[in-house]
Design an enzyme around this catalytic site. Structure first.
Site, PDB file in Angstrom:
ATOM      1  N   LYS A  91      -1.676   3.777  -5.322  1.00  0.00           N
ATOM      2  CA  LYS A  91      -2.488   3.708  -4.105  1.00  0.00           C
ATOM      3  C   LYS A  91      -3.141   5.069  -3.811  1.00  0.00           C
ATOM      4  O   LYS A  91      -2.921   6.030  -4.530  1.00  0.00           O
ATOM      5  CB  LYS A  91      -1.621   3.217  -2.929  1.00  0.00           C
ATOM      6  CG  LYS A  91      -0.890   1.889  -3.230  1.00  0.00           C
ATOM      7  CD  LYS A  91      -1.822   0.700  -3.313  1.00  0.00           C
ATOM      8  CE  LYS A  91      -1.229  -0.564  -3.905  1.00  0.00           C
ATOM      9  NZ  LYS A  91      -0.102  -1.179  -3.244  1.00  0.00           N
TER      10      LYS A  91
HETATM   11  C1  LIG Z   1       0.905  -2.333  -3.179  1.00  0.00           C
HETATM   12  C2  LIG Z   1       0.751  -3.539  -2.333  1.00  0.00           C
HETATM   13  C3  LIG Z   1       1.776  -4.028  -1.504  1.00  0.00           C
HETATM   14  C4  LIG Z   1       3.198  -3.535  -1.547  1.00  0.00           C
HETATM   15  O1  LIG Z   1       3.385  -2.220  -1.466  1.00  0.00           O
HETATM   16  P1  LIG Z   1       4.714  -1.523  -2.030  1.00  0.00           P
HETATM   17  O2  LIG Z   1       4.607  -0.165  -1.431  1.00  0.00           O
HETATM   18  O3  LIG Z   1       4.614  -1.518  -3.524  1.00  0.00           O
HETATM   19  O4  LIG Z   1       5.889  -2.268  -1.532  1.00  0.00           O
HETATM   20  C5  LIG Z   1       1.491  -5.082  -0.665  1.00  0.00           C
HETATM   21  N1  LIG Z   1       0.294  -5.661  -0.636  1.00  0.00           N
HETATM   22  C6  LIG Z   1      -0.704  -5.251  -1.444  1.00  0.00           C
HETATM   23  C7  LIG Z   1      -2.032  -5.948  -1.366  1.00  0.00           C
HETATM   24  C8  LIG Z   1      -0.505  -4.198  -2.325  1.00  0.00           C
HETATM   25  O5  LIG Z   1      -1.491  -3.824  -3.143  1.00  0.00           O
END
Ligand SMILES: *Cc1c(COP(=O)(O)O)cnc(C)c1O
Length: 400
Positions: free
Chosen positions: A202
Site C-alpha cells: 500500500k
Molecule cells: C489490503 C486490503 C485490505 C486489508 O488490509 P490488510 O492490512 O492486509 O489487512 C482490505 N481491503 C482492501 C481493498 C485491500 O486492498
C-alpha cells in the site's frame, strides 16, 4: 551476441531473452534511513506497544486526510472489523458491498455475523454501481461498504445520498486510496467511516497496520475500546489498578514501533503520490493507442491514488487468453497480478451462500480481462520502460 539481437523479438516464454533480468514486483514498500532510524529510536525507548507514537501517528494521519479522528489498528482487516462493529452491524443485518475487492472487505461483515450483499460494479471504474445499489437495499440493510478500486474513489455523492435517505452507514474501504481526491476533497471524510491499510504494497507501510478515520467523536471512542479488549480507557490513562471492560473487544492495537514507522512514512506521502501519478501518466501515454488494451478510466471529478494500474485485455483484438498474456508477461520478468477474483466466486462464499457465477456479470467479465501492471512509488523510469516494452512485445507477438 547475434543470437541475443535475433532473440529480442522472441517471447521469453518461447525461449527468447526476457525484457528484464530480474522480476519487477507489482507492488512493494520503500524504506529509507529515516524510517529505520525512527524504528531504532523506538526500540531504545520505554514503549514498544501503546506509547507516544500511537497518538502522534493518529493525529498526523487525521490531519493529513482531513478527518477529525483517526484510530489505528493492527491491520487493515482489523480496522474493517472495527468499522463494521461501530456501524452497528449485527446478526440479521445486511451490508452492501462490491464483489471486485479483496476478501477482507466482505469478511468483516461476516465477523459481525451479518450478511454481505454484493452489488455489481460500474463498467468504467469497477466501483460499486449506485444505480444497482438502490434496488438491492432491503429492510435488513444497515451499511454500505464501498471500495475505491485501484485508488479511484467510488461515487460518494450518489452513495451517501442513497445511504442518508435510507438511514444507512457508509463505510469506505479506502485501502487502495490513501491520498486520492474526490471533487477536490481528500479521501478520509467522504464516508462516515473510512478504512486504510498499511500493508507493504500500500502507499504507506507499517509492516502490518490499519486505520479508521471518522468525524464522529463517539465512534472514535468506540473504535479505541474495540481495539483494546473493550476496555474503556487506554493503559497509560489509567489511575492505579482500575479499569473497566464495557464491551467485548479484541487486541487489535498497533505497536509503538509500527507507529514510529508510520509517522516517518507519512512525511513522504506527497512525493510517493506524485510519483505514482507520474507512472500512471507514463503508462497512459505509451499504451493508450493500443487496440488490444483498455486502460483504467479516470472520471473527471477524481484524482486517483493509483494503488494499482489494472488494464483490461481486449480479447477480441488479441487471439490469446488472459492466462497466456499473464504467463508471457511473467516470463519477461514483469510481476503482473490479477485484482481480483470476485469474492462471491471464492469457494467459501460459493459454499456458504450458493453463488455459482453469473450473479455479477460486470465484475465477473472485468475479472476475466484484468491484469495489474507493476505500480509502486519506488519504480524507476527504467522499470516503467521495461513494463511498457514487455506489454508491447507480448501484445505484438500474440496479435500476429
Ligand atoms: C489490503 C486490503 C485490505 C486489508 O488490509 P490488510 O492490512 O492486509 O489487512 C482490505 N481491503 C482492501 C481493498 C485491500 O486492498
Amino acid at each position: 551476441m547475434a543470437t541475443t539481437a535475433i532473440n529480442r523479438g522472441v517471447l521469453a516464454i518461447d525461449g527468447g531473452v526476457p525484457v528484464r533480468r530480474t522480476l519487477l514486483p507489482y507492488g512493494r514498500q520503500s524504506i529509507d534511513e529515516d524510517d529505520i532510524q525512527a524504528v531504532v529510536e523506538t526500540l531504545r525507548s520505554d514503549w514498544l506497544t501503546t506509547g507516544p507514537n500511537v497518538a502522534e501517528f493518529e493525529e498526523a494521519f487525521a490531519e493529513w486526510v482531513g478527518a477529525r479522528y483517526a484510530v489505528s489498528f493492527s491491520s487493515g482487516t482489523a480496522a474493517l472489523h472495527g468499522a463494521a462493529f461501530v456501524a452497528g452491524l449485527r446478526v440479521g443485518d445486511e451490508a452492501l458491498t462490491s464483489p471486485l475487492t479483496f476478501v477482507a472487505t466482505a469478511n468483516c461483515v461476516l465477523y459481525q455475523r451479518a450478511t454481505p450483499v454484493f452489488v455489481d460494479v460500474c463498467a468504467d471504474t469497477l466501483n460499486l454501481d449506485p444505480e444497482q445499489l438502490e434496488c438491492r437495499i432491503s429492510n435488513k440493510a444497515r451499511a454500505i461498504l464501498a471500495v475505491d478500486y485501484a485508488g479511484h474513489p467510488a461515487d460518494f455523492e450518489a452513495i451517501v445520498r442513497i445511504a442518508e435517505s435510507r438511514g444507512l452507514v457508509v463505510i469506505e474501504d479506502a485501502c487502495h486510496a490513501l491520498g486520492a481526491e474526490y471533487r477536490g476533497r481528500r479521501v478520509g471524510s467522504l464516508a462516515h467511516l473510512t478504512v486504510f491499510s498499511f500493508h507493504p504494497v500500500k502507499h504507506l507501510s507499517t509492516g502490518e497496520g490499519g486505520m479508521v478515520t471518522t468525524d464522529d467523536a463517539g465512534w472514535a471512542q468506540m473504535l479505541r475500546q474495540f481495539r483494546n479488549h473493550g476496555i474503556s480507557s487506554e493503559a497509560r490513562e489509567r489511575r492505579g489498578w482500575q479499569y473497566e471492560m464495557v464491551m467485548l473487544g479484541f487486541n487489535y492495537r498497533l505497536t509503538d514501533i509500527a507507529c514510529a514507522l508510520g509517522i516517518s512514512q507519512l512525511t513522504k506521502i506527497e512525493a510517493n503520490l506524485a510519483r505514482r501519478r507520474e507512472i500512471a501518466a507514463q503508462y497512459a501515454a505509451a499504451l493508450q493507442g493500443m487496440p488490444e488494451l483498455l486502460l483504467p478510466c479516470v472520471r473527471a471529478d477524481v484524482d486517483p491514488a493509483w494503488h494499482l494500474y489494472p488494464i483490461r485485455l481486449n480479447l477480441g483484438r488479441l487471439p490469446a487468453t488472459r492466462e497466456q498474456i499473464f504467463r508471457a508477461l511473467r516470463a519477461e520478468n514483469i510481476g503482473v497480478n490479477v485484482h481480483y477474483i470476485p469474492v462471491h466466486l471464492q469457494p467459501y462464499y460459493r459454499g456458504r451462500f450458493g453463488y455459482r457465477g453469473g450473479e455479477y456479470p460486470v465484475a465477473e467479465n472485468a475479472y476475466e480481462h484484468l491484469i495489474s501492471l507493476p505500480m509502486f512509488h519506488g519504480m524507476t523510469d527504467e522499470d516503467v520502460g521495461d513494463v511498457i516494452s514487455a506489454v508491447e512485445k507480448v501484445c505484438s507477438a500474440y496479435s500476429q
